[in-house]
Motif scaffolding. Structure first.
Motif, short mmCIF file in Angstrom:
data_model
loop_
_atom_site.label_atom_id
_atom_site.label_comp_id
_atom_site.label_asym_id
_atom_site.label_seq_id
_atom_site.Cartn_x
_atom_site.Cartn_y
_atom_site.Cartn_z
N PRO A 59 17.08 -4.35 -7.54
CA PRO A 59 17.12 -4.02 -9.14
C PRO A 59 15.73 -3.09 -9.31
O PRO A 59 14.79 -3.41 -8.72
N ARG A 60 15.79 -2.51 -10.27
CA ARG A 60 14.65 -1.67 -10.58
C ARG A 60 14.60 -1.47 -12.38
O ARG A 60 15.64 -1.40 -12.81
N HIS A 61 13.47 -1.08 -12.70
CA HIS A 61 13.39 -0.66 -13.97
C HIS A 61 13.27 0.97 -14.04
O HIS A 61 13.15 1.27 -13.24
N GLY A 62 13.61 1.47 -15.41
CA GLY A 62 13.85 2.90 -15.46
C GLY A 62 12.58 3.61 -14.80
O GLY A 62 12.73 4.70 -14.11
N TYR A 63 11.44 3.31 -14.97
CA TYR A 63 10.31 4.14 -14.35
C TYR A 63 9.98 4.08 -12.86
O TYR A 63 9.96 5.08 -12.25
N ALA A 101 11.13 6.74 -7.98
CA ALA A 101 11.87 6.61 -6.39
C ALA A 101 12.36 7.95 -6.01
O ALA A 101 12.52 8.50 -5.15
N LEU A 102 13.11 8.39 -7.34
CA LEU A 102 13.73 9.87 -7.20
C LEU A 102 12.53 10.97 -6.64
O LEU A 102 12.90 11.61 -5.84
N SER A 103 11.43 10.74 -7.28
CA SER A 103 10.22 11.64 -6.79
C SER A 103 9.92 11.62 -5.42
O SER A 103 9.68 12.63 -4.90
N ASP A 104 9.67 10.37 -5.09
CA ASP A 104 9.43 9.85 -3.89
C ASP A 104 10.46 10.41 -2.72
O ASP A 104 9.89 11.27 -1.85
N ALA A 122 0.63 12.11 -2.01
CA ALA A 122 0.68 11.16 -2.98
C ALA A 122 2.00 11.22 -3.62
O ALA A 122 2.43 10.08 -4.28
N ARG A 123 2.71 12.31 -3.79
CA ARG A 123 3.98 12.45 -4.13
C ARG A 123 5.15 11.97 -3.42
O ARG A 123 6.29 12.01 -3.89
N GLY A 124 4.60 11.40 -2.16
CA GLY A 124 5.67 10.86 -1.42
C GLY A 124 6.28 12.14 -0.22
O GLY A 124 7.01 11.75 0.36
#
Length: 207
Positions: free
Chosen positions: A22-26, A31-34, A177-179
């Motif tokens: 489960p995840r919150h919006g941020y 996760a998408l950025s990483d 840092a951005r993954g």
């Protein structure tokens, strides 16, 4: 750059992320950025409407935890993820290509910066040699003029090296840092280029 996710892929990938936990919006946006090595950072206006649609379809649920809204996948959502495992493999392959592209761009930037630095150093060395060989310059210049010029050039070299180090270090740190993936080959190329630049300067000074 072409969109990271084609039509419908982002919806499926959000489900896949929620299938992990489960995840919150941020957290989903991060996760998408990483996962894309920083090549894609979706806005809230992109993610939340899709989450709302998934909720309407009964594929996710949401609960309020303090000031955060946490999204969780339902059994129906897990069934869709399982049924579209082949599509997910294609999406994952595309994300891996994006990360490799970033590594290639970093490697290319390092090489280009080193070529530029080597060219500047070579040009400066040639200019100094030509000035040293000029009898007219030696005859008209005070005895300590060459030392003054050398000190000025030393300050220029120090400034150029400091700027190069600070810029490259910031770029690498931001990338990681951005993954993003920092491959060993990129660092190897950087080390080799720096060694080559050092040898070029040594040869120019001895010449």
């Amino acid at each position: 750059m072409a969109p990271v996710f084609s039509h419908g892929d982002l919806r499926l990938y959000l489900l896949n992320l929620l299938d992990e936990s489960p995840r919150h919006g941020y957290d989903l946006m991060q996760a998408l950025s990483d996962r894309t090595g920083g090549t894609y950072t979706p806005s809230a206006g992109t993610v939340y409407p899709r989450l709302a649609k998934l909720e309407e379809e009964g594929l996710v649920t949401k609960t309020v935890d303090g000031r955060k809204t946490v999204y969780a996948i339902t059994d129906a959502g897990r069934a869709e993820v399982a049924a579209r495992s082949g599509d997910l493999e294609g999406i994952q392959a595309g994300l891996a290509d994006s990360v490799r592209l970033i590594a290639d761009e970093v490697r290319g930037s390092v090489r280009e910066a080193m070529r530029s630095l080597q060219a500047d150093l070579a040009a400066a060395a040639q200019s100094d040699q030509e000035a040293a060989k000029s009898g007219a310059s030696r005859a008209s210049a005070p005895p300590d003029d060459s030392r003054t010029v050398s000190r000025e050039q030393l300050h220029r070299a120090d400034a150029a090296l400091s700027e190069f180090r600070a810029t490259l270090r910031a770029d690498l740190r931001t990338h990681v840092a951005r993954g993003g993936n920092l491959a060993a080959s990129v660092v190897d190329d950087l080390t080799s280029a720096l060694d080559e630049a050092a040898r070029a300067v040594t040869r120019a000074l001895r010449g």
